[in-house]
Design a protein around this motif. Structure first.
Motif, PDB file in Angstrom:
ATOM      1  N   SER A   1       1.073  -1.012  -0.228  1.00 10.41           N
ATOM      2  CA  SER A   1      -0.043  -0.045   0.144  1.00 10.41           C
ATOM      3  C   SER A   1       0.818   0.855   0.062  1.00 10.41           C
ATOM      4  N   LYS A   2       1.706   0.893   0.162  1.00 12.60           N
ATOM      5  CA  LYS A   2       2.975   2.209  -0.199  1.00 12.60           C
ATOM      6  C   LYS A   2       2.931   2.987  -0.812  1.00 12.60           C
ATOM      7  N   GLN A   3       3.145   4.002  -1.384  1.00 11.03           N
ATOM      8  CA  GLN A   3       3.629   5.196  -2.619  1.00 11.03           C
ATOM      9  C   GLN A   3       5.020   4.550  -3.485  1.00 11.03           C
ATOM     10  N   VAL A   4       5.050   4.552  -3.806  1.00 13.70           N
ATOM     11  CA  VAL A   4       6.415   4.136  -4.757  1.00 13.70           C
ATOM     12  C   VAL A   4       7.012   4.987  -5.777  1.00 13.70           C
ATOM     13  N   ALA A   5       8.371   5.549  -6.216  1.00 15.58           N
ATOM     14  CA  ALA A   5       8.498   6.079  -7.770  1.00 15.58           C
ATOM     15  C   ALA A   5       9.664   5.596  -7.896  1.00 15.58           C
ATOM     16  N   VAL A   6      10.064   5.191  -8.855  1.00 15.49           N
ATOM     17  CA  VAL A   6      10.898   5.370  -8.971  1.00 15.49           C
ATOM     18  C   VAL A   6      11.909   6.052 -10.255  1.00 15.49           C
ATOM     19  N   LEU A   7      12.637   6.272 -10.261  1.00 21.29           N
ATOM     20  CA  LEU A   7      12.772   7.703 -10.971  1.00 21.29           C
ATOM     21  C   LEU A   7      14.654   6.714 -11.924  1.00 21.29           C
ATOM     22  N   GLY A   8      14.368   6.847 -13.437  1.00 21.41           N
ATOM     23  CA  GLY A   8      14.996   6.579 -14.569  1.00 21.41           C
ATOM     24  C   GLY A   8      14.942   5.092 -15.182  1.00 21.41           C
ATOM     25  N   ALA A   9      14.930   4.974 -15.992  1.00 22.82           N
ATOM     26  CA  ALA A   9      14.629   3.852 -16.564  1.00 22.82           C
ATOM     27  C   ALA A   9      15.141   2.603 -17.091  1.00 22.82           C
ATOM     28  N   GLY A  10      16.766   2.551 -16.961  1.00 25.53           N
ATOM     29  CA  GLY A  10      17.224   2.254 -17.015  1.00 25.53           C
ATOM     30  C   GLY A  10      17.518   0.556 -16.742  1.00 25.53           C
ATOM     31  N   GLU A  11      18.427   0.314 -16.879  1.00 25.41           N
ATOM     32  CA  GLU A  11      18.543  -1.258 -16.249  1.00 25.41           C
ATOM     33  C   GLU A  11      18.495  -1.039 -15.211  1.00 25.41           C
ATOM     34  N   MET A  12      18.984  -0.365 -14.496  1.00 18.67           N
ATOM     35  CA  MET A  12      18.809  -0.692 -12.632  1.00 18.67           C
ATOM     36  C   MET A  12      16.929  -0.473 -12.113  1.00 18.67           C
ATOM     37  N   GLY A  13      16.851   1.030 -13.248  1.00 19.98           N
ATOM     38  CA  GLY A  13      15.486   1.019 -12.688  1.00 19.98           C
ATOM     39  C   GLY A  13      14.486   0.071 -12.640  1.00 19.98           C
ATOM     40  N   VAL A  14      14.210  -0.801 -14.169  1.00 22.93           N
ATOM     41  CA  VAL A  14      13.828  -2.500 -13.967  1.00 22.93           C
ATOM     42  C   VAL A  14      14.302  -2.735 -13.330  1.00 22.93           C
ATOM     43  N   LEU A  15      14.768  -3.111 -13.098  1.00 25.12           N
ATOM     44  CA  LEU A  15      15.238  -3.823 -12.038  1.00 25.12           C
ATOM     45  C   LEU A  15      14.551  -4.048 -11.049  1.00 25.12           C
ATOM     46  N   ALA A  16      14.859  -2.949 -10.087  1.00 20.76           N
ATOM     47  CA  ALA A  16      13.936  -1.986  -8.887  1.00 20.76           C
ATOM     48  C   ALA A  16      12.812  -2.583  -9.482  1.00 20.76           C
ATOM     49  N   LEU A  17      11.875  -2.127 -10.477  1.00 18.13           N
ATOM     50  CA  LEU A  17      10.421  -1.662 -11.417  1.00 18.13           C
ATOM     51  C   LEU A  17       9.872  -3.399 -10.761  1.00 18.13           C
ATOM     52  N   LYS A  18      10.936  -4.565 -11.348  1.00 15.81           N
ATOM     53  CA  LYS A  18      10.762  -6.103 -10.911  1.00 15.81           C
ATOM     54  C   LYS A  18      10.307  -6.463  -9.242  1.00 15.81           C
ATOM     55  N   HIS A  19      11.316  -5.743  -8.720  1.00 15.43           N
ATOM     56  CA  HIS A  19      11.077  -6.464  -7.477  1.00 15.43           C
ATOM     57  C   HIS A  19      10.100  -5.400  -6.580  1.00 15.43           C
ATOM     58  N   LEU A  20      10.088  -4.150  -6.966  1.00 16.54           N
ATOM     59  CA  LEU A  20       8.821  -3.898  -6.380  1.00 16.54           C
ATOM     60  C   LEU A  20       7.385  -3.954  -6.889  1.00 16.54           C
ATOM     61  N   ALA A  21       7.602  -4.830  -8.036  1.00 19.49           N
ATOM     62  CA  ALA A  21       5.924  -5.427  -8.180  1.00 19.49           C
ATOM     63  C   ALA A  21       5.019  -6.319  -7.589  1.00 19.49           C
ATOM     64  N   LYS A  22       6.479  -7.222  -7.255  1.00 16.39           N
ATOM     65  CA  LYS A  22       6.160  -8.142  -6.285  1.00 16.39           C
ATOM     66  C   LYS A  22       5.351  -8.166  -4.906  1.00 16.39           C
ATOM     67  N   HIS A  23       5.470  -6.190  -4.687  1.00 22.81           N
ATOM     68  CA  HIS A  23       4.642  -6.484  -3.718  1.00 22.81           C
ATOM     69  C   HIS A  23       3.312  -5.334  -3.758  1.00 22.81           C
ATOM     70  N   ASP A  24       2.461  -4.956  -3.337  1.00 19.57           N
ATOM     71  CA  ASP A  24       0.869  -4.189  -3.166  1.00 19.57           C
ATOM     72  C   ASP A  24       1.439  -2.935  -3.053  1.00 19.57           C
ATOM     73  N   VAL A  25       1.871  -2.205  -4.263  1.00 21.10           N
ATOM     74  CA  VAL A  25       2.419  -1.092  -4.009  1.00 21.10           C
ATOM     75  C   VAL A  25       1.931  -0.525  -4.499  1.00 21.10           C
ATOM     76  N   ARG A  26       1.764   1.504  -4.621  1.00 19.80           N
ATOM     77  CA  ARG A  26       1.009   2.292  -5.969  1.00 19.80           C
ATOM     78  C   ARG A  26       2.479   2.109  -6.762  1.00 19.80           C
ATOM     79  N   LEU A  27       2.774   1.943  -7.886  1.00 16.51           N
ATOM     80  CA  LEU A  27       3.788   2.253  -8.782  1.00 16.51           C
ATOM     81  C   LEU A  27       4.715   3.694  -9.827  1.00 16.51           C
ATOM     82  N   THR A  28       5.300   4.482  -9.752  1.00 22.82           N
ATOM     83  CA  THR A  28       5.108   5.501 -10.388  1.00 22.82           C
ATOM     84  C   THR A  28       6.339   5.612 -11.471  1.00 22.82           C
TER      85      THR A  28
END
Length: 454
Positions: A192-219
């Motif tokens: 339920s946390k509001q999570v922001a990822v800054l940057g769509a490079g390789e590291m940002g993509v990896l972060a999105l993949k790991h964060l998407a395993k949780h019930d978060v609001r992703l930006t």
């Protein structure tokens, strides 16, 4: 005629093992600067080919050289010039490896055995990109092509044979794991946390993949919206949730509202200045996974900022098991290093030419002896006829010899040399120059610092 000098491999390394994030930040290269730097290296007579690996955890120069000490000084002096870091400081910080030690290190890096998070796969792509950049800009050819391609073979063998993975075998994975632990300590969860990822490079993509395993609001915040959209379209199955895409112009408002921020841009400077970081009533946790750092140093109430080097605690939790498994990986690297050197030696054209001439000489002398034995030629003529035959096969082999030497300098020489060996029935034992032992380096590799002097 230019004097033939044997090619040597050298690696000049500044990595997380002995360099802190502040120095790695100073040494980091952007694309345009990287091109100018590599061109400056390759203009030196001692350096044949060069490539540069610049990541959040390491800055390393890989080169094939004709004279090791001159090449080492050229690399360090250019680093001093480009990065404005005193030469003596660079000398004290650099790990310099030559020949077998350079090969062993390259294979270890490609296999992710030398990574901050052992087993992470990001380094393979980064090494491929570094090689592709140098190759496309005509800064490397046959020597580094051989090295890098063999390194990838070694990495694949390590990956297929040894379990060095864990639930967070990437810096981004370690960051998300650390985040969940920090939230758990204060009785909260990531859900339920509001999570922001800054940057769509390789590291940002990896972060999105790991964060998407949780019930978060992703930006996802990115300068290029189209690139971000295209990237997310390719990750629909893996992420499996809607991710809001925001332009960089909305960064200020998002970092004010978000509970969690993961920043991983490739910017050459900070993108979140101290002035942008405003006090907030709610607690926030930020992870800066970029080098150079994305977020300026600041102390603000209710805000925790973690950098790459802060992840050591999380990485250490699974470090012992991975290091135990990594020992088997290093054995594979050792074996691949030996095989690489043996293979290089079989590709040397000089012993092949020498053996071809020996075959011609032996055939001529056998026919001469047969002619004398059968009475076709008086034995007193033997010495003079031998000279004539020697001159004849030298004349016959002159052009082929020149062509083989020219071919040996080509990036496409390896298949041709193997074909010549097959035609003349020259086996690898004939052209082996020496045997190589790697055990000494394996023992030394347990230490953080390795011999610096070539």
């Amino acid at each position: 005629m230019q004097e033939h000098r044997e090619i040597q491999y050298i690696v000049v390394s500044f990595s997380h093992r002995h360099i802190d994030i502040a120095m790695r930040e100073k040494l980091a290269f952007g694309e345009e600067e990287r091109l100018a730097f590599l061109r400056a290296l390759c203009e030196h007579s001692a350096i044949k080919e060069a490539m540069l690996l610049s990541t959040c955890n390491r800055v390393e120069v890989y080169a094939s050289v004709l004279e090791a000490k001159a090449a080492r000084e050229c690399i360090l002096q250019n680093l001093e010039s480009f990065k404005q870091i005193p030469l003596e400081q660079l000398r004290s910080l650099a790990n310099i490896r030559l020949n077998q030690y350079a090969i062993y290190h390259t294979f270890s890096v490609a296999s992710s055995l030398d990574s901050l998070v052992v087993g992470e796969t990001q380094i393979t792509g980064q090494l491929k990109d570094a090689y592709r950049f140098a190759y496309e800009n005509l800064l490397c050819g046959k020597d580094l092509t051989r090295l890098v391609h063999y390194a990838f073979r070694c990495a694949a063998q390590v990956r297929n044979s040894v379990d060095i993975s864990s639930s967070h075998t990437s810096v981004a994975g370690a960051a998300v794991h650390m985040l969940t632990l920090r939230l758990k300590e204060r009785g909260e969860s990531l859900d339920s946390k509001q999570v922001a990822v800054l940057g769509a490079g390789e590291m940002g993509v990896l972060a999105l993949k790991h964060l998407a395993k949780h019930d978060v609001r992703l930006t996802l915040i990115n300068r290029n919206i189209q690139n971000a959209q295209k990237m997310l379209e390719n990750l629909t199955e893996e992420i499996g949730r809607k991710v809001e895409i925001a332009p960089f112009s909305q960064l200020q408002g998002i970092i004010d509202r978000a509970d969690v921020l993961v920043s991983a841009t490739g910017a050459p400077h900070s993108v979140i200045s101290a002035e942008m970081i405003r006090p907030s009533a709610h607690r926030r946790v930020w992870f800066d996974l970029a080098v150079p750092r994305d977020i300026e140093e600041v102390q603000v109430e209710n805000l925790e900022i973690y950098r790459i080097d802060d992840l050591q605690e999380i990485i250490a939790q699974t470090k012992l098991q991975r290091e135990e498994n990594a020992k088997d990986g290093y054995k594979i690297v050792e074996q691949c290093t030996q095989e690489f050197f043996k293979w290089l030696q079989t590709l040397s054209v000089d012993p092949i030419i020498k053996h071809m001439r020996a075959l011609a000489k032996d055939s001529s002398l056998k026919e001469l002896d047969r002619a004398i034995k059968k009475g076709f030629l008086p034995s007193e003529y033997r010495q003079n006829v031998e000279k004539i035959l020697h001159s004849a096969f030298n004349t016959f082999l002159h052009k082929p010899t020149m062509r083989i030497k020219e071919a040996g300098e080509s990036i496409n020489s390896d298949p041709m040399i193997e074909a010549i060996k097959s035609i003349f029935d020259i086996n690898d034992e004939i052209v082996m120059l020496n045997k190589y032992k790697c055990e000494e380096y394996l023992a030394r590799s347990q230490n953080t610092k390795n011999p610096k002097e070539p």
